[in-house]
Design a protein around this motif. Structure first.
Motif, short mmCIF file in Angstrom:
data_model
loop_
_atom_site.label_atom_id
_atom_site.label_comp_id
_atom_site.label_asym_id
_atom_site.label_seq_id
_atom_site.Cartn_x
_atom_site.Cartn_y
_atom_site.Cartn_z
N THR A 78 48.55 -23.33 1.11
CA THR A 78 47.65 -24.54 0.32
C THR A 78 47.21 -25.62 1.21
O THR A 78 45.56 -26.18 1.53
CB THR A 78 47.97 -25.22 -0.60
N PRO A 79 48.20 -26.21 2.44
CA PRO A 79 46.77 -26.99 3.07
C PRO A 79 45.70 -26.44 4.12
O PRO A 79 44.52 -26.66 3.77
CB PRO A 79 47.93 -27.39 3.79
N ARG A 80 46.17 -25.26 4.18
CA ARG A 80 44.93 -24.27 5.02
C ARG A 80 43.44 -23.65 4.10
O ARG A 80 42.95 -24.02 4.36
CB ARG A 80 45.41 -23.23 6.11
N PHE A 81 44.15 -23.80 2.64
CA PHE A 81 43.06 -23.58 1.66
C PHE A 81 42.67 -25.17 1.45
O PHE A 81 40.95 -24.80 1.31
CB PHE A 81 43.70 -22.69 0.52
N LYS A 82 42.98 -26.24 1.45
CA LYS A 82 42.53 -26.87 1.42
C LYS A 82 41.41 -27.72 2.06
O LYS A 82 40.32 -28.06 2.12
CB LYS A 82 43.35 -28.41 0.42
N ALA A 83 41.63 -26.42 3.01
CA ALA A 83 40.83 -26.99 4.06
C ALA A 83 39.51 -26.32 4.53
O ALA A 83 38.99 -26.39 5.20
CB ALA A 83 41.42 -27.66 5.98
N GLY A 84 39.77 -24.99 3.72
CA GLY A 84 38.39 -24.23 3.85
C GLY A 84 39.01 -23.16 4.66
O GLY A 84 38.29 -22.08 4.33
N GLN A 90 38.29 -18.32 -7.43
CA GLN A 90 37.59 -19.09 -8.64
C GLN A 90 38.17 -20.35 -9.55
O GLN A 90 38.51 -21.56 -9.88
CB GLN A 90 36.63 -19.05 -9.63
N ASP A 91 39.94 -19.32 -9.64
CA ASP A 91 40.97 -20.08 -9.92
C ASP A 91 41.75 -20.84 -9.59
O ASP A 91 42.27 -21.68 -10.13
CB ASP A 91 41.38 -18.94 -10.70
N ARG A 92 41.34 -21.23 -7.94
CA ARG A 92 42.10 -22.00 -7.64
C ARG A 92 43.86 -21.40 -7.85
O ARG A 92 44.31 -22.24 -7.33
CB ARG A 92 41.93 -23.24 -7.58
N ARG A 93 43.98 -20.44 -7.55
CA ARG A 93 45.41 -20.07 -7.98
C ARG A 93 45.66 -18.73 -7.10
O ARG A 93 45.33 -18.25 -7.08
CB ARG A 93 45.87 -19.28 -9.56
N MET A 94 47.11 -19.27 -7.08
CA MET A 94 47.99 -18.27 -5.48
C MET A 94 49.23 -17.97 -6.46
O MET A 94 50.11 -18.54 -7.14
CB MET A 94 48.73 -18.40 -4.07
N ARG A 95 49.65 -17.34 -6.37
CA ARG A 95 51.35 -16.11 -6.39
C ARG A 95 51.62 -15.41 -5.74
O ARG A 95 51.55 -14.77 -4.84
CB ARG A 95 51.30 -15.75 -8.37
N ILE A 96 53.15 -15.44 -5.21
CA ILE A 96 53.78 -14.26 -4.68
C ILE A 96 54.96 -13.38 -5.59
O ILE A 96 55.45 -14.31 -6.43
CB ILE A 96 54.61 -14.52 -2.99
#
Length: 182
Positions: free
Chosen positions: A132-138, A102-108
């Motif tokens: 991110t590109p994969r996430f943007k594509a769902g 929901q926050d559209r955040r990722m971290r390693i």
């Protein structure tokens, strides 16, 4: 009495916001609390992460959550990393991949023992260029799978191989400088 109850509930609400998301129970190498990954993806990731841990001793864990509850991704990830005690004692060779949908955040988050190999710069590139590109594509399954595979490649074969693998997963060609050519 009403004023006292209002104050009490206001304090409870404020405390909930101040503490952010709770640290979930560590249930395995893949903790899909946001329920975004398919059973096949969870199984595949678990197998890959187990094989990597058995071969290297490095411990990589994935956590997806619905929301951070107002907390920063950096603070939350450090809190989870410390609570779960990832990596081996004395080697600090753990990696935590956190995705907050929901926050559209990722971290390693990378343990100190692995930082010379998996630097903050590389972790950021993996998030930006692979996940991110994969996430943007769902495609959450593909984003997490490709991100974890790139992390494993970096840890096992070095940064150059990891960047090359990440670029190949996206269908791009890595440039000589390590940045991806479009």
């Amino acid at each position: 009495m009403r004023i006292l109850l209002r104050c009490f509930f206001t304090l409870l609400l404020a405390a909930g916001v101040a503490f952010g998301a709770e640290v979930p129970y560590l249930s395995g190498r893949v903790n899909d609390n946001a329920e975004i990954l398919s059973p096949e993806t969870r199984r595949s990731l678990s197998e890959q992460l187990k094989a990597h841990e058995d071969g290297t001793g490095n411990q990589i864990v994935v956590l997806t959550i619905p929301t951070l509850g107002g907390e920063s991704i950096e603070e939350y990830t450090v809190k989870v990393f410390q609570d779960w005690k990832l990596g081996q004692r004395g080697k600090d060779n753990g990696v935590l991949v956190v995705v907050s949908i929901q926050d559209r955040r990722m971290r390693i988050e990378v343990g100190y023992g692995l930082e010379p190999t998996l630097t903050d710069l590389l972790a950021g590139r993996i998030i930006r260029n692979v996940m991110t590109p994969r996430f943007k594509a769902g495609d959450y399954n593909g984003g997490v799978l490709d991100g974890v595979q790139t992390i494993i490649t970096v840890l096992e074969k070095g940064a150059a191989a990891g960047l090359e693998a990440g670029a190949e997963q996206e269908g791009r060609t890595p440039s000589a400088s390590g940045f991806d050519a479009m």
